[in-house]
Design a protein around this motif. Sequence first.
Motif, PDB file in Angstrom:
ATOM      1  N   ALA A   1       0.817  -1.222   0.000  1.00 30.31           N
ATOM      2  CA  ALA A   1       0.000   0.000   0.000  1.00 30.31           C
ATOM      3  C   ALA A   1       0.846   1.267   0.000  1.00 30.31           C
ATOM      4  CB  ALA A   1      -0.984  -0.022   1.168  1.00 30.31           C
ATOM      5  N   PRO A   2       1.914   1.312   0.795  1.00 30.44           N
ATOM      6  CA  PRO A   2       2.727   2.548   0.787  1.00 30.44           C
ATOM      7  C   PRO A   2       3.278   2.872  -0.600  1.00 30.44           C
ATOM      8  CG  PRO A   2       3.328   1.127   2.623  1.00 30.44           C
ATOM      9  CD  PRO A   2       2.392   0.335   1.775  1.00 30.44           C
ATOM     10  N   GLU A   3       3.624   1.860  -1.373  1.00 30.35           N
ATOM     11  CA  GLU A   3       4.158   2.094  -2.724  1.00 30.35           C
ATOM     12  C   GLU A   3       3.048   2.292  -3.755  1.00 30.35           C
ATOM     13  OE1 GLU A   3       5.319  -0.183  -0.671  1.00 30.35           O
ATOM     14  OE2 GLU A   3       7.473   0.200  -0.484  1.00 30.35           O
ATOM     15  N   GLY A   4       1.816   2.074  -3.346  1.00 29.33           N
ATOM     16  CA  GLY A   4       0.697   2.234  -4.280  1.00 29.33           C
ATOM     17  C   GLY A   4       0.497   1.031  -5.182  1.00 29.33           C
ATOM     18  N   ILE A   5       0.789  -0.166  -4.673  1.00 31.04           N
ATOM     19  CA  ILE A   5       0.598  -1.384  -5.485  1.00 31.04           C
ATOM     20  C   ILE A   5      -0.852  -1.475  -5.954  1.00 31.04           C
ATOM     21  CG2 ILE A   5      -0.009  -2.879  -3.524  1.00 31.04           C
ATOM     22  CD1 ILE A   5       1.621  -5.110  -4.879  1.00 31.04           C
ATOM     23  N   CYS A   6      -1.045  -1.996  -7.149  1.00 30.91           N
ATOM     24  CA  CYS A   6      -2.411  -2.181  -7.644  1.00 30.91           C
ATOM     25  C   CYS A   6      -2.587  -3.616  -8.117  1.00 30.91           C
ATOM     26  CB  CYS A   6      -2.732  -1.214  -8.783  1.00 30.91           C
ATOM     27  SG  CYS A   6      -2.010  -1.706 -10.360  1.00 30.91           S
ATOM     28  N   ALA A   7      -3.850  -4.032  -8.141  1.00 28.34           N
ATOM     29  CA  ALA A   7      -4.170  -5.309  -8.766  1.00 28.34           C
ATOM     30  C   ALA A   7      -4.276  -5.070 -10.263  1.00 28.34           C
ATOM     31  CB  ALA A   7      -5.484  -5.842  -8.220  1.00 28.34           C
ATOM     32  N   TYR A   8      -3.681  -5.959 -11.063  1.00 27.93           N
ATOM     33  CA  TYR A   8      -3.865  -5.812 -12.508  1.00 27.93           C
ATOM     34  C   TYR A   8      -4.351  -7.122 -13.114  1.00 27.93           C
ATOM     35  CZ  TYR A   8       0.950  -7.683 -13.339  1.00 27.93           C
ATOM     36  OH  TYR A   8       2.082  -8.446 -13.398  1.00 27.93           O
ATOM     37  N   GLY A   9      -5.099  -6.983 -14.194  1.00 28.60           N
ATOM     38  CA  GLY A   9      -5.774  -8.148 -14.760  1.00 28.60           C
ATOM     39  C   GLY A   9      -5.148  -8.620 -16.057  1.00 28.60           C
ATOM     40  N   ALA A  10      -5.843  -9.524 -16.702  1.00 34.28           N
ATOM     41  CA  ALA A  10      -5.321 -10.152 -17.915  1.00 34.28           C
ATOM     42  C   ALA A  10      -5.111  -9.133 -19.035  1.00 34.28           C
ATOM     43  CB  ALA A  10      -6.283 -11.252 -18.378  1.00 34.28           C
ATOM     44  N   GLU A  11      -5.939  -8.079 -19.068  1.00 30.58           N
ATOM     45  CA  GLU A  11      -5.779  -7.071 -20.123  1.00 30.58           C
ATOM     46  C   GLU A  11      -4.468  -6.310 -19.953  1.00 30.58           C
ATOM     47  OE1 GLU A  11      -7.369  -6.481 -22.851  1.00 30.58           O
ATOM     48  OE2 GLU A  11      -9.019  -7.888 -22.531  1.00 30.58           O
ATOM     49  N   ALA A  12      -4.217  -5.857 -18.726  1.00 35.45           N
ATOM     50  CA  ALA A  12      -2.968  -5.130 -18.478  1.00 35.45           C
ATOM     51  C   ALA A  12      -1.765  -6.047 -18.699  1.00 35.45           C
ATOM     52  CB  ALA A  12      -2.961  -4.560 -17.060  1.00 35.45           C
ATOM     53  N   LEU A  13      -1.922  -7.304 -18.292  1.00 30.77           N
ATOM     54  CA  LEU A  13      -0.841  -8.271 -18.502  1.00 30.77           C
ATOM     55  C   LEU A  13      -0.521  -8.382 -19.993  1.00 30.77           C
ATOM     56  CD1 LEU A  13       0.895 -10.464 -17.034  1.00 30.77           C
ATOM     57  CD2 LEU A  13      -0.896 -12.088 -17.633  1.00 30.77           C
ATOM     58  N   ALA A  14      -1.567  -8.371 -20.815  1.00 32.52           N
ATOM     59  CA  ALA A  14      -1.365  -8.471 -22.258  1.00 32.52           C
ATOM     60  C   ALA A  14      -0.634  -7.240 -22.779  1.00 32.52           C
ATOM     61  CB  ALA A  14      -2.710  -8.640 -22.961  1.00 32.52           C
ATOM     62  N   VAL A  15      -1.008  -6.054 -22.309  1.00 37.29           N
ATOM     63  CA  VAL A  15      -0.330  -4.833 -22.756  1.00 37.29           C
ATOM     64  C   VAL A  15       1.145  -4.876 -22.364  1.00 37.29           C
ATOM     65  CG1 VAL A  15      -0.238  -2.325 -22.531  1.00 37.29           C
ATOM     66  CG2 VAL A  15      -2.466  -3.500 -22.609  1.00 37.29           C
ATOM     67  N   LEU A  16       1.393  -5.290 -21.116  1.00 39.51           N
ATOM     68  CA  LEU A  16       2.772  -5.331 -20.617  1.00 39.51           C
ATOM     69  C   LEU A  16       3.631  -6.282 -21.444  1.00 39.51           C
ATOM     70  CD1 LEU A  16       1.836  -5.427 -16.830  1.00 39.51           C
ATOM     71  CD2 LEU A  16       3.202  -3.613 -17.899  1.00 39.51           C
ATOM     72  N   ARG A  17       3.074  -7.419 -21.792  1.00 42.25           N
ATOM     73  CA  ARG A  17       3.885  -8.395 -22.528  1.00 42.25           C
ATOM     74  C   ARG A  17       4.077  -7.970 -23.985  1.00 42.25           C
ATOM     75  NH1 ARG A  17       2.005 -11.240 -27.235  1.00 42.25           N
ATOM     76  NH2 ARG A  17      -0.245 -11.137 -27.115  1.00 42.25           N
ATOM     77  N   ILE A  18       3.074  -7.297 -24.558  1.00 47.44           N
ATOM     78  CA  ILE A  18       3.251  -6.814 -25.935  1.00 47.44           C
ATOM     79  C   ILE A  18       4.323  -5.726 -25.947  1.00 47.44           C
ATOM     80  CG2 ILE A  18       2.144  -5.621 -27.870  1.00 47.44           C
ATOM     81  CD1 ILE A  18      -0.507  -7.042 -26.980  1.00 47.44           C
ATOM     82  N   GLU A  19       4.301  -4.842 -24.946  1.00 53.05           N
ATOM     83  CA  GLU A  19       5.334  -3.810 -24.868  1.00 53.05           C
ATOM     84  C   GLU A  19       6.724  -4.440 -24.764  1.00 53.05           C
ATOM     85  OE1 GLU A  19       3.124   0.043 -22.777  1.00 53.05           O
ATOM     86  OE2 GLU A  19       4.139  -1.405 -21.485  1.00 53.05           O
ATOM     87  N   LYS A  20       6.787  -5.597 -24.111  1.00 54.76           N
ATOM     88  CA  LYS A  20       8.096  -6.239 -23.924  1.00 54.76           C
ATOM     89  C   LYS A  20       8.419  -7.189 -25.082  1.00 54.76           C
ATOM     90  CE  LYS A  20      11.836  -7.442 -21.723  1.00 54.76           C
ATOM     91  NZ  LYS A  20      12.988  -6.494 -21.665  1.00 54.76           N
ATOM     92  N   GLY A  21       7.463  -7.403 -25.974  1.00 59.31           N
ATOM     93  CA  GLY A  21       7.708  -8.296 -27.103  1.00 59.31           C
ATOM     94  C   GLY A  21       7.662  -9.764 -26.735  1.00 59.31           C
TER      95      GLY A  21
END
Lengths: 179, 970, 87
Positions: free
Chosen positions: B809-829
């Motif tokens: 919480a202090p760092e502002g962690i968030c829950a992320y879902g399959a959509e964000a996971l897909a964006v992250l992996r596409i950005e990383k190739g």
Amino acid sequence: MPDTLLTARPALANAATGHFGLPGAGVTLTALPEDRLWQALARPGTDPAPLLAYGAGPCPLRSIGPGQWLIVGVGTGTLAEAQAALAPGFALSDQTHGRVRVSLSGPSAADLLAKGTAVNLALLPEGGAAQTLFGHLGITLARTGPEAFELAVLRGFALSLWDELILLGREYGIGARAA
Amino acid sequence: MTSHRLPTGGRLDRSRRVEFSFDGKALHGHPGDTLASALLANGQRLMARSFKYHRPRGVITAGSAEPNALMTIGREGRTEPNTRATMAELYQWLEANSQNRWPSLDQDIGALNGLLSRFLGAGFYYKTFMWPASFWEKVYEPIIRRAAGLGRATTLQDPDRYEKTWAHCDLLVIGGGAAGLAAALTAARAGASVVLADEGMELGGGMLSDPASWPQLAEILAELATLGVRLLPRTTVFGWYDGNVFGAVERVQKHLAVPSPDAPIERLWRIAARQAVLASGAEERPMVFAGNDIPGIMTASATASYLHRQAVAPGKRTAILTQGPAGFTLAAQMEALGLEVAALVSLGNGPAWQGKAPLIRGIPGKAIGGKSLKSLQIEGGPRIEADAIAMSGGFSPVIHLACHRGARPVWSDARHAFLAPSEQDGLLIAGAAAGLSGHAACLGDGAARAAAALARIGLRAEPAFGPAPEDAVAQAPLGELGKTKAKKFVDYQNDVHAKDLTLAAAEGYADAELAKRYTTSGMATDQGKLGNINAAAILAKARGTTIAAVGLTTFRPFYTPVSFGALAGTSRGHDFQPTRLSPLHGWAKTLGAEFVETGLWLRSAWFPRAGETGWRQSVDREVLTVRRAAGLCDVSTLGKIEIFGTDAAEFLNRIYCNGFAKLPVGRARYGLMLREDGFIYDDGTTSRLATDHFYMTTTTALAAGVMTHLEFCAQALWPDLDVRIASATDQWAQMAIAGPMARQILQRIVEADLSNEAFPFMAAREVPLKGGIMGRLFRISFSGELAYELAVPAGYGEAVADAIMAAGAPEGICAYGAEALAVLRIEKGHVTHAEINGTVVPADLGMGKMVSPVKPDFIGKHLLHREGLTDPQRPQLVGVVPLDPATPLRTGSHVLAKGAAATLENDQGYLTSTAHSPHLGHSIALALVAGGSQRHGEEVVVWDGLNDAAIPARLTSPVFIDPKNEKLHA
Amino acid sequence: MASLIPCPHCGPRPKEEFTVRGAVLPRPAADAPVEEWQAHVYLRENPRGDYAEHWHHSGGCRRWLVVKRNTATHAVHSVTDAAEGRP
Ligand SMILES: [Zn+2]
């Protein structure tokens, strides 16, 4: 916060309970405690006798295929101790959380099971087990009494199985309860 | 309209009235009535219009072979077309409507088709509507379909429930008539487990039409119940399948006015029988003479059934046409009941006749009447005033089931009928189904057959009844009767008459199968149960050959129509397939996740927060939070497989194209699994937890497939290896903790040193968590960030996820879902099955160097280096960015060279994955493009055919983020 | 609709519990010529008559089985464990 004790949440914690369908008590459905369920793996043909002590209850050792068993119920030792004692003949995979057990009992329990599995229950002895499909779901079926059975199902499907059993049990009258 | 109900008799409960309606008319009957008997009792003989000529029709039978009296029964979602009124039990407020008529059953415009009938003969549509071709779909077919047809199905949801079940027995008895009852009794007395199924609402078969045998019937049924026989009335055994499994459908609540929601309306049985006795009886053959379809004409056995079971007289004056003794028996019974028999017309050799009715030797020439029968002209003889005809043209054994597994019906000269082989593996035939006649003979035969069936499985049984003589001699099929050219119906349901068949023969379609297609004889709901034998006789005569040579068309399941509901069982709507829930489902739900179906799984797709108006806004926030701070994603749906054994490392070395033999304990490795043809099958990381213990992860989609593949390799290819495989997908709740702050957050709950030195990239080992449990921690990353995957026993998943969220919480962690996971992996190739689409080899993804050149063998090695798979112009993984950052790219769009037309020849590949990159502020894509790895920087056109857009774009490296992997190793 | 396959480990089970892979073919030696691999991967008989196939008892014991059956009559001649008789 992280220092507080972590508590496990049963897969069927929020499952529907109560009496469903017609009056009468044709079937009773009970969620069982998630206490011990290990999968033992050996070369096909291996004698499973050394496994017996680690399980407990009416059907502590359930064959699910050649060289594979489920050890059910809290018997002796911990997983680490068992693993050390049983290696290298047997490997143990902890499935305590991976599969959820429910029991099904009553005069109509066998009729209800026949709606899902093609296993001939008349030939399944007490203490015997069978790996089969119940509808679309894989289950380990065990007979724990003349009119009593246990089903172990993958955790992710536990709620689906529970709801399906209630639906198919309505014509007999079915009581569903947490452990 | 007058009542035809007799004052006494029948198996009715006259103390209760059952109200029902037909075409809106209020009528009543009694429990024990079928819809057909109740209509007859109310004087309603006109029940339907025929399929093609719209001729007025009544019932011909009292059973499941009924071709005419098809009706639409029920209201709204329970509307069921084409129901046989002979099989529908009457229930309170039943609503029945006739079909294929307009504006009404009485005044039907379509009857004009009868006047056009010379154009509507056999094969008419093959000949008439040939030209012009375009007219077929647009003009001819719609008109024909409107004019000719059966009932209409409702489009409303069926409110009732269906289910399936299994049964196992020593002996299945199909048919509850004399032979079947005797078989069941014989077997049950011997201690065998017995199932007795009959399609009727009452067990008894032909005995129900014979009051003299009712006391015996009651005795047998009582004993069967005491012996624990599973009695299934209202159950049609519709098919015989491999392994001696029989399919049957039980109409559990079809006869009830208000079905209970707690029971199914129909139940589909799969009955695994060690042995079976087919005692399905025989169908009486109609006679083929002019006007043989006028309402009031039915078979003699139907007449007897209505008389004795429901106390209904089909007419006031009945003429009886008979080839054998059956009509004589009926005539005597009717006269004993005080009913008038206008004449007894014998076409063959009958017994002596002492009744009142005149006995005439002759054949029917023509029946006269419109919506109701008026008289019968005997060929070259008198005209008989009669409002009903009972006809008996001999009997055809019901052998369909015995021919479902390939056996052909064989003509018997002795029995004048097609018989099935009487002894097949698992099935014997008894009683009238074997050609016998008379209850006593059938009782004896059923008992003997049951004893023989049980002997096959080593059970000794004493026949419950002894052999007895038959009461009639079999009669040859008559074929066409009378010289007139008027229509003589052979297949009532399809309006096929004798001339259609002679025409088919004349035009070269005399083969039984060809004639069926050419004339439609034997098609539709009744499949020619009544007509096929007469059709065979007519074709035989036309060809100058024997019935045996003509043969019958093939019998296939289903014996009678089975509802889709029964076949679907519980698999519909929400219950169509089970739902698989992640152990973190409740956690995600609490955080307000939107879910997406992935196979059977429900995965958290994104986590909307207050003020966010669309999914993109939530996903962008989740992605940026992971890149900037940290996020937690549920990856429990990944397949997880534990691999044990002294040869586990060698096994994995053969499974993956890259090396695994030397993977150190405590380390994870990314692996590519090929198919034997060289293409990539799946990817994932596998960790070595101990020398002989590995933990494999697979993609969500192929978790089951990979498990099956590993089992095949271990059991069928290399059983000499000591390797044991267990699926552990559901045992572990697995979460990815990704982002630059991941380490410091995780360190707060993991009781192990997570520093880069102590737990470097690709470290993998068991770690204790604060709170007293063990987890498996892997430093692997799909997002390209500093990341871990933590697996904990599934039940603890939610508690651990909560703890991490609180810790972060202090760092502002968030829950992320399959959509964000897909964006992250596409950005990383990083690739998924969008790229691993079954047509790519490792080199196509830039992973050619991973393939071990030294291993002597692994799955896929031997075909990987074929010419076509090493072509430098193969589609290869690239990144794509639009030249205009405001333009979105869409998955599936094709890549063209600049200036090239959008043609198949110019196609250079397609976009496999696209995303809006919040990090870059524009759309990005991964693509498989011809020779793509050498074309970074080239300008191309992305052609989006669905939106007809041509978007200028540039090919790039597929890695949009941190190409040097500094974040990964931080 | 239905049919039963006699699994040597589980007894008779409905075909819904099984997954069919296809013909039983020995995997070529690692150093076999590419033509042999090509045939192994792509070429199949399609016999009318006796056929040996790999079936997986996916809904039961999860063993790979060799099912010898007749494609025309559906008769099942034998069902054995795929590992049986191998090294
Ligand atoms: Zn099996």
